[in-house]
Design an enzyme around this catalytic site. Structure first.
Site, short mmCIF file in Angstrom:
data_model
loop_
_atom_site.label_atom_id
_atom_site.label_comp_id
_atom_site.label_asym_id
_atom_site.label_seq_id
_atom_site.Cartn_x
_atom_site.Cartn_y
_atom_site.Cartn_z
N HIS A 50 -0.30 6.30 6.39
CA HIS A 50 0.25 6.09 5.04
C HIS A 50 0.61 7.45 4.42
CE1 HIS A 50 -1.22 1.99 5.30
NE2 HIS A 50 -0.68 1.74 4.13
N SER A 75 0.81 -1.22 0.00
CA SER A 75 0.00 0.00 0.00
C SER A 75 0.84 1.27 0.00
CB SER A 75 -0.93 0.00 1.21
OG SER A 75 -0.21 -0.17 2.42
#
Length: 305
Positions: free
Chosen positions: A281, A56
């Site tokens: 993230h 990811s």
């Protein structure tokens, strides 16, 4: 599933894993130079056939525009930015949120095994993998849960070290031969490709300070988790070095832009993102920073570390 690896390679892989384990066990946060690989990619004026592999942090979940719902893949992730800047002749991004090293050989929903995208005509391969093998998501959940019990202490560190051995260090050591196997498979499928291992960006303050409740970890666990990420990146650097691959440091260039910083300054979103991105993230700025780090590496002669 094992067609890329010969018995002799398995023996060498075990030896490499032993060396990596010794280095990580000693917490030797050192720079390892990468050996040059015979390749035909990256030459001036030559548009490469580029394949991006990863999880990811590569795919860019939540970052506009999302072009693959199954893998939460953005067309503004760092591979897309690198491909545009390098004017790739062919660009194949098979990165997928949630991927481990196992997904290099097995399908992940509608995403075929990632290594299927690598072939003899491939000139450039970037690889960013290993975080999910170590257990990135569960570690965050565990540390958040334990922080409520001892917000000023180090409950997560104590939990992972309760057996007398740091379980996260062991997880990194166990991941090393898996990443090693991925890189050997890439070389086997694309023997002339330039192979680049991309490290993980700076998630938490590099000075060890905390920012509860914005990031709900206990105060003493911030430096512990920072050091754990550094060990993960060290492992990736060392595995790259023993596999004729290059390593891209994305941690250094992102220091000062971790998830504890203000929305205007951070390139990594906290557990409740303010910008389009997945929790913990990179946001669009973070992907841009990683792209620049990769481009800087590609712009240097491959024999210069």
């Amino acid at each position: 599933m094992t067609k890329d690896i010969r018995p002799a390679d398995r023996t060498r892989g075990r030896r490499r894993a032993a060396v990596l384990g010794a280095a990580l066990g000693g917490c030797a946060l050192v720079a390892a130079s990468t050996a040059p690989a015979a390749a035909h990619s990256g030459g001036p004026g030559r548009a490469p056939d580029y394949v991006a592999l990863g999880d990811s942090y590569t795919s860019g979940p939540g970052i506009p525009g999302q072009v693959d719902a199954n893998c939460a893949r953005s067309d503004h992730n760092y591979p897309s930015l690198v491909a545009a800047q390098r004017k790739a002749a062919v660009f194949t991004d098979v990165s997928c949120a949630g991927a481990t090293t196992a997904e290099m050989w097995q399908a992940q929903g509608s995403n075929a095994p990632q290594l299927d995208a690598v072939g003899r005509d491939t000139d450039l391969v970037t690889v960013q993998i290993g975080g999910n093998d170590v257990g990135f998501g569960p570690v965050i959940s565990t540390c958040v849960h334990l922080a409520a019990q001892d917000p000023t202490g180090s409950p997560c560190e104590h939990s992972y070290q309760a057996s007398g051995q740091d379980q996260l260090v062991l997880a990194i050591i166990r991941t090393a031969p898996k990443v090693d196997r991925v890189l050997r498979a890439v070389h086997a499928r694309a023997p002339h490709a330039r192979v680049v291992v991309v490290g993980y960006p700076d998630l938490l303050p590099d000075d060890g300070s905390g920012c509860f409740p914005q990031v709900p970890f206990a105060q003493g666990d911030f430096p512990y988790l920072r050091d754990t990420e550094k060990r993960l990146n060290l492992m990736l650097r060392l595995v790259a070095a023993v596999n004729r691959a290059e390593y891209v440091d994305t941690y250094g260039p992102t220091v000062g832009h971790d998830m504890c910083k203000s929305p205007a300054d951070r390139w990594i979103e906290p557990l409740q993102p303010a910008s389009p991105a997945a929790p913990a993230h990179p946001n669009a700025k973070g992907e841009q920073a990683m792209a620049q780090a990769v481009l800087d590496r590609l712009g240097r002669h491959r024999g210069r570390g």
